[in-house]
Design a protein around this motif. Structure first.
Motif, short mmCIF file in Angstrom:
data_model
loop_
_atom_site.label_atom_id
_atom_site.label_comp_id
_atom_site.label_asym_id
_atom_site.label_seq_id
_atom_site.Cartn_x
_atom_site.Cartn_y
_atom_site.Cartn_z
N GLN A 1 0.75 -1.26 -0.20
CA GLN A 1 -0.06 -0.05 0.01
C GLN A 1 0.86 1.19 0.13
OE1 GLN A 1 -2.63 0.56 3.39
NE2 GLN A 1 -3.43 2.38 2.82
N ARG A 2 0.61 2.17 -0.92
CA ARG A 2 1.36 3.34 -1.06
C ARG A 2 1.05 4.49 -0.22
NH1 ARG A 2 2.69 3.07 -7.54
NH2 ARG A 2 3.34 0.96 -7.35
N GLN A 3 1.98 5.08 0.29
CA GLN A 3 2.28 6.28 1.18
C GLN A 3 3.15 7.55 0.43
OE1 GLN A 3 3.27 5.57 5.22
NE2 GLN A 3 1.92 3.82 5.33
N TYR A 4 2.43 8.52 -0.16
CA TYR A 4 2.97 9.45 -1.00
C TYR A 4 3.50 10.21 -0.08
CZ TYR A 4 1.50 6.91 -5.25
OH TYR A 4 1.44 5.92 -6.01
N VAL A 5 4.83 11.09 -0.37
CA VAL A 5 5.56 11.69 0.43
C VAL A 5 5.94 12.87 -0.56
CG1 VAL A 5 5.71 10.82 2.20
CG2 VAL A 5 7.55 10.83 0.76
N GLU A 6 6.50 14.22 -0.05
CA GLU A 6 6.92 15.16 -1.10
C GLU A 6 8.35 15.04 -1.47
OE1 GLU A 6 5.82 19.17 0.00
OE2 GLU A 6 3.67 18.55 -0.36
N ALA A 7 9.04 14.10 -0.75
CA ALA A 7 10.70 13.95 -1.01
C ALA A 7 11.02 12.68 -0.52
CB ALA A 7 11.30 15.08 -0.28
N LYS A 8 12.03 12.26 -1.08
CA LYS A 8 12.47 10.79 -0.71
C LYS A 8 13.09 10.76 0.43
CE LYS A 8 15.46 9.73 -4.17
NZ LYS A 8 15.83 10.99 -4.81
N PRO A 9 13.77 11.88 1.12
CA PRO A 9 14.22 11.64 2.68
C PRO A 9 12.89 11.69 3.37
CG PRO A 9 15.44 13.32 1.61
CD PRO A 9 14.33 12.94 0.47
#
Length: 175
Positions: A102-110
């Protein structure tokens, strides 16, 4: 080779482009730019930004360069992750290496790495050095290329896309 005297960081490519136009600098934008809302729906793309600033920013240069090494990382006790934190532009790697998570999107890889380190996700797509520093186990590793676009504030008569300009720009860049 150093192309700019100073690099200023902005929270988003949208803000970088706005600041560059306002301050008369260049803006560096990844052509892979993608943004998703809280529900996972795509809400902005590079092409949207490119057309949104038509007439206010001109493409000065575009090139391909390798990214930092990326990885699928998990805590040591997670073999098959049920959740994965990721930046929207890296979704293809989640498809490849953790398709059922299940995906959790964030604004940056860190921020994706931080979600795993904080126990809010079981895996992430992140930069290898950041994941290792957070104590995560690198399960898969790769180093793709990215297309980068350098924009400058548009001139009053700018209808060309800067393809005849020299590759070295002076001053500052906002990324």
């Amino acid at each position: 080779m150093r192309h700019f005297d100073q690099v200023l960081l902005a929270a988003t490519f949208e803000l970088a482009t706005q600041q560059a136009i306002t301050d008369g600098h260049c803006a560096l934008v990844a052509a892979g730019y993608a943004q998703r809302d809280a529900h996972g729906t795509v809400s902005d793309l590079w092409v949207d930004l490119h057309f949104r600033y038509e007439g206010r920013a001109s493409l000065l240069r575009a090139w391909v360069a390798r990214t930092k090494p990326m990885c699928l990382a998990t805590p040591a006790d997670v073999e098959v992750p049920r959740t994965i934190a990721l930046h929207p532009a890296t979704a293809v790697f989640a498809d490849r290496f953790a398709p059922s998570a299940q995906r959790q999107y964030v604004e940056a890889k860190p921020l994706a790495v931080r979600r795993v380190a904080d126990g809010r996700a079981e895996a992430c797509i992140g930069s290898v050095d950041v994941a290792v520093q957070a104590g995560l186990v690198v399960r898969k590793r790769w180093q793709p290329t990215m297309v980068w676009c350098l924009y400058e504030p548009a001139k009053a008569d700018a209808l060309t896309w800067g393809l005849d300009r020299p590759h070295r720009a002076e001053g500052r860049v906002v990324a």
